[in-house]
Design a protein around this motif. Sequence first.
Motif, PDB file in Angstrom:
ATOM      1  N   UNK A 207      44.923  42.250  34.956  1.00  0.00           N
ATOM      2  CA  UNK A 207      44.260  42.203  36.262  1.00  0.00           C
ATOM      3  C   UNK A 207      44.542  40.874  36.944  1.00  0.00           C
ATOM      4  N   UNK A 210      47.872  40.863  38.542  1.00  0.00           N
ATOM      5  CA  UNK A 210      47.867  41.585  39.807  1.00  0.00           C
ATOM      6  C   UNK A 210      47.174  40.756  40.877  1.00  0.00           C
ATOM      7  N   UNK A 212      47.213  37.640  41.120  1.00  0.00           N
ATOM      8  CA  UNK A 212      48.141  36.590  41.548  1.00  0.00           C
ATOM      9  C   UNK A 212      49.016  37.070  42.705  1.00  0.00           C
ATOM     10  N   UNK A 213      49.095  38.392  42.916  1.00  0.00           N
ATOM     11  CA  UNK A 213      49.872  38.938  44.036  1.00  0.00           C
ATOM     12  C   UNK A 213      49.047  39.033  45.309  1.00  0.00           C
ATOM     13  N   UNK A 214      47.857  38.482  45.290  1.00  0.00           N
ATOM     14  CA  UNK A 214      47.018  38.532  46.485  1.00  0.00           C
ATOM     15  C   UNK A 214      45.912  39.556  46.327  1.00  0.00           C
ATOM     16  N   UNK A 215      44.745  39.291  46.936  1.00  0.00           N
ATOM     17  CA  UNK A 215      43.581  40.155  46.749  1.00  0.00           C
ATOM     18  C   UNK A 215      43.775  41.567  47.312  1.00  0.00           C
ATOM     19  N   UNK A 216      44.516  41.711  48.418  1.00  0.00           N
ATOM     20  CA  UNK A 216      44.686  43.054  48.978  1.00  0.00           C
ATOM     21  C   UNK A 216      45.546  43.902  48.060  1.00  0.00           C
ATOM     22  N   UNK A 217      46.674  43.336  47.620  1.00  0.00           N
ATOM     23  CA  UNK A 217      47.544  44.068  46.702  1.00  0.00           C
ATOM     24  C   UNK A 217      46.776  44.418  45.426  1.00  0.00           C
ATOM     25  N   UNK A 219      43.510  44.855  45.063  1.00  0.00           N
ATOM     26  CA  UNK A 219      42.552  45.928  45.331  1.00  0.00           C
ATOM     27  C   UNK A 219      43.278  47.261  45.451  1.00  0.00           C
ATOM     28  N   UNK A 220      44.455  47.249  46.082  1.00  0.00           N
ATOM     29  CA  UNK A 220      45.216  48.488  46.244  1.00  0.00           C
ATOM     30  C   UNK A 220      45.703  49.021  44.902  1.00  0.00           C
ATOM     31  N   UNK A 221      45.791  48.142  43.894  1.00  0.00           N
ATOM     32  CA  UNK A 221      46.238  48.587  42.574  1.00  0.00           C
ATOM     33  C   UNK A 221      45.050  48.811  41.631  1.00  0.00           C
ATOM     34  N   UNK A 222      43.856  48.885  42.194  1.00  0.00           N
ATOM     35  CA  UNK A 222      42.714  49.302  41.384  1.00  0.00           C
ATOM     36  C   UNK A 222      41.909  48.183  40.771  1.00  0.00           C
ATOM     37  N   UNK A 223      42.117  46.941  41.196  1.00  0.00           N
ATOM     38  CA  UNK A 223      41.322  45.833  40.659  1.00  0.00           C
ATOM     39  C   UNK A 223      40.068  45.670  41.514  1.00  0.00           C
TER      40      UNK A 223
END
Lengths: 322, 267
Positions: A207, A210, A212-217, A219-223
């Motif tokens: 998690x 993920x 580390x790729x930014x909060x929007x990305x 959230x879009x990946x289920x975090x």
Amino acid sequence: MSRPALVLPILLGAAGLSLGIAVALGSVPLTPTETLAVLTGGGEPLHRTLILELRLPRALAAFATGGLLAVAGALMQVLLRNPLADPYVLGLSGGAAVGALLSMLAGLGMAMVSGAAFAGALLSTLIVFGLAHGTGSWTPTRLLLTGVVVAAGWGAFISFLLAISPTTELPGMLYWLMGDLSHAHSPWPAWIVLVVVVLVAMPLGRSLNVLARGPLQAAALGVAVRPLEWTLYGVAALVTATAVTMAGSVGFVGLIVPHMLRLVLGNDQRLILPASALAGGILLTLADTLARTLIAPQQLPVGVITAMLGVPVFLYLLYRSR
Amino acid sequence: MSDSRLLQPAPAPLLTLMDLVVDIPGRGDGAPLNLDIRAGQCWGILGPNGAGKSTLLHTLAGLRPPRRGTIRLQGQPLGQLPRRRVARLLGMVFQDHQDGFPATVLETALIGRHPYLRPWEMESAEDHQAALKALRQVDLAGMETRLIATLSGGERQRLAIATALTQDPRIFLLDEPTNHLDLHHQVAVLDIVRRAVAEGRSAVLTLHDVNLAARYCDHLLLMYPGGEACWGTTREMLVPNALERLYGQALVTGEVEGMPVFFPRTR
């Protein structure tokens, strides 16, 4: 792919070696066989006292503190998505220092100084994250800037306290500010925190990758981003407070260790977090050994050593990487 | 299950927008949107800069709450579903990519598997296969170990699409998927979307190129700068007057291979 599998065993070996060196070196140098004899339950009584009551607790305290600082740095760097974040940059240690110096000024015992340092670190965390949160969103830049400004404020307060302190108190205060392990006698609380935090953080590793790729990305990946960020922030505060309580302000470990590991290993937190715990431990154990042997019988503050080792190594790695 | 499918010729909507008003800070309410996005449909969102296209996509992805109205994902309110479940159904490609830390191309594609893995679980061989397949689809095979910082804008954009392909969602939400892409890769990426839709998925994409939208989307949603909106099949929506009003730009209309083409009128 074989690299990650090799790194942890190598670091574990190096960790054992660094602890061995730390207990062998000192005003009475011991040979490896003498050291081993004591560690396996034998040896001369003098050597036993030297190692088991003096050097080993201190070496273990140094190791745990270094591990905690490195893990705190690694977590904060992901939280802020900024490789420059670390407990010191964010003003956490400044708060701890003010707490510690105030209780020293009041003439309180070492236990109270530790408690005050812990409270100061937590207070500083609350101020920084509370203010940075404000009414809007939690942008990393705002958090970092708030931290830097709060750290500067603590710095001024520290100078003020040093200026009004009686000269007899000054050396102790300065040693505390530079980081000093000579008062750390019970390493176990720090070890418990270190082991628990690494065990809690490891399953979160993917998690964090993920995030580390930014909060929007993320959230879009289920975090679930908000709960994860609060967890990180709480854990980083606890870890920093524990480390500062053990050893005062030791700089650079939280900044340099995760960064060096990232340059070599990439940015998979499942590897970086345990590797940071070990490498931070190794670094501070060796630094503390140098601190108490370099100009023996006098002792140096360990923070001086970490800075003198850390700065050139960091600059070299940065220069070499591009 | 099979009985109800026999009775209902149209597949159940994957995504339902009911009286949806997106929340654009400092802006009045736009027209409420009421539409169903079904499997096998490709929706294009057209509109000028600042019309709220990206905000709508983010709202559909559940990343920001709507000002009013509800979104249902397979019949359930989007806001009440756990993020992990949503991430298995909805895949989002963003316009910007935050690359704070160094990472390789393969690692970046692999994070698409995140919603399927348990906390302690490592990516399996199948996950790697899925990521490699997605990289081949977007023409990035052989670049697996490259650092993302060394990619060109177009390569980075294709990598973001590969991550979404690795995520394997039912609905693709693509914010300007053709951004930074050369002509060949624009068509290649939209062909991938078309194949995914033909397999029974659906896609919602924002585009600036009306002619590509005309060729690849079967439904269009036009978002006007004043907040009005209209939607329908592509054939219904591609009216020169409507498009001229949409962009505030006079157009030249022609026809190529039986399809309308639109160009801005220049002096």
